[in-house]
Write an enzyme that holds these catalytic residues in place. Structure first.
Site, PDB file in Angstrom:
ATOM      1  N   SER A   2     -22.174  22.167  11.252  1.00 57.49           N
ATOM      2  CA  SER A   2     -21.021  23.267  11.053  1.00 57.49           C
ATOM      3  C   SER A   2     -21.719  24.179  11.569  1.00 57.49           C
ATOM      4  O   SER A   2     -23.113  24.679  11.633  1.00 57.49           O
ATOM      5  CB  SER A   2     -19.858  22.739  10.261  1.00 57.49           C
TER       6      SER A   2
ATOM      7  N   ASP B  36     -13.014  17.924  18.327  1.00 54.84           N
ATOM      8  CA  ASP B  36     -13.786  18.771  17.735  1.00 54.84           C
ATOM      9  C   ASP B  36     -13.733  20.107  18.382  1.00 54.84           C
ATOM     10  O   ASP B  36     -14.189  19.797  19.731  1.00 54.84           O
ATOM     11  CB  ASP B  36     -15.233  18.199  17.032  1.00 54.84           C
TER      12      ASP B  36
ATOM     13  N   HIS C   3     -14.185  17.362  13.956  1.00 48.35           N
ATOM     14  CA  HIS C   3     -15.156  18.307  13.023  1.00 48.35           C
ATOM     15  C   HIS C   3     -15.145  17.581  11.316  1.00 48.35           C
ATOM     16  O   HIS C   3     -14.064  17.605  10.829  1.00 48.35           O
ATOM     17  CB  HIS C   3     -14.597  19.114  12.926  1.00 48.35           C
TER      18      HIS C   3
END
Length: 328
Positions: A174, A269, A299
């Site tokens: 991320s 996501d 995610h």
């Protein structure tokens, strides 16, 4: 300091997870209170059912690195001692410098499941950066500096760490993948030859075009309320007057000649298209890249093996990719 994967000091207490706040209206005081409570949960034994149990074949401990102007904690994973008492601190181990996700919240502890597995099974030295989190007084540039400075420090002192500097990779998730991607660019500019970069559900664009992707529109509020979090992340990351392109890997001036990349994209996501676009840009520049999509995954799925069935397959793919890239 060294501790076993099953006896982590101060992390086995039961902690209640705080409710998710309204990220669109959160104050600085509320953000800091939420961050502290959420990170206590992520570092607690109660979170292991979600975050996964560490691999017993790894020894895990905290260390502190003295960097210019600051001391930074890192979470260190090594192959555990064997039954005959062989020292865990082997020399010449491949090095993986990892950066956790979360941006304004998060801790290296939340990634024990994947990182301990890499340390035990590659085997490798894995150093996870407990970077400065994004906040009103700490923009994304600070976290990016932490990621690069730890990488540079450990490589320069590789012998003391028992690592082989010629077999080094970066790995992030991320926001951590954004930081790792920036580190890969800085490595090329500094003459540091990385063997690989692994970018999992990367958010690589914090410019005004950050939201101009079909995946943002499709997954803005489902399966999680991603859009308010992304807007807060962007607001904190790029203070007024800051060049957002400087901390957006997608807009790096040159992405040629970078370490071969594995870009892991969960399809459900909001930032899935960030990863896809970055993989396209790397490929167009001639940087070797493998784009690997996980249909139906959400995610941060790699850090959530207790609730995300595809986390195990992604972890296995990352292990295989790094094993090939970091071979002697």
């Amino acid at each position: 300091m060294s501790e076993s994967a099953t006896e982590t000091s101060g992390e086995a207490t039961t902690t209640t997870r705080p409710p998710e706040p309204d990220f669109s209206a959160i104050t600085t005081e509320e953000l800091l209170a939420y961050r502290n409570a959420e990170n206590r949960f992520r570092a607690s034994g109660a979170a292991r059912t979600i975050l996964g149990e560490p691999d017993p074949g790894a020894a895990i401990g905290w260390q502190e690195i003295a960097l210019p102007g600051r001391d930074l904690p890192v979470r260190v994973y090594r192959p555990a001692p064997t039954e005959d008492g062989e020292a865990a601190a082997r020399t010449g181990l491949p090095l993986v410098v990892h950066v956790h996700g979360g941006s304004f919240v998060g801790t290296a502890v939340q990634c024990d499941w994947a990182n301990s597995h890499l340390a035990a099974r590659l085997p490798a030295l894995v150093v996870s950066v407990e970077h400065r989190l994004v906040a009103p007084d700490s923009p994304l540039a600070n976290a990016a500096d932490d990621g690069w400075d730890v990488l540079d420090h450990v490589v320069r002192h590789a012998e003391q760490w028992g690592a082989d500097p010629a077999r080094t990779a970066v790995f992030g998730e991320s926001c951590g993948a954004l930081i790792s991607a920036l580190s890969a660019v800085r490595a090329r500019e500094s003459g540091l030859e990385l063997r690989a970069q692994v970018l999992v559900n990367p958010a690589v664009d914090v410019t005004e075009s950050m939201y101009d992707y079909p995946s943002i529109a499709e997954y803005a509020y489902s399966p999680t309320r991603a859009l308010p979090q992304l807007r807060l992340f962007q607001r904190l990351s790029v203070p007024p007057g800051t060049d957002a392109r400087a901390v957006s890997p997608l807009y790096a001036d040159d992405v040629s000649g970078l370490a071969p990349a594995l870009v892991v994209v969960p399809t459900q996501d909001a930032v899935a298209d960030h990863g896809r676009r970055y993989a396209e840009r790397l490929r167009a520049a001639g940087t070797p890249v493998r784009l690997s999509e996980y249909p139906g995954a959400k995610h941060a799925f790699l850090a959530l093996p207790g609730v995300e069935p595809q986390a195990e397959a992604a972890r296995a793919e990352i292990l295989q990719f790094l094993r090939a890239a970091l071979a002697k």
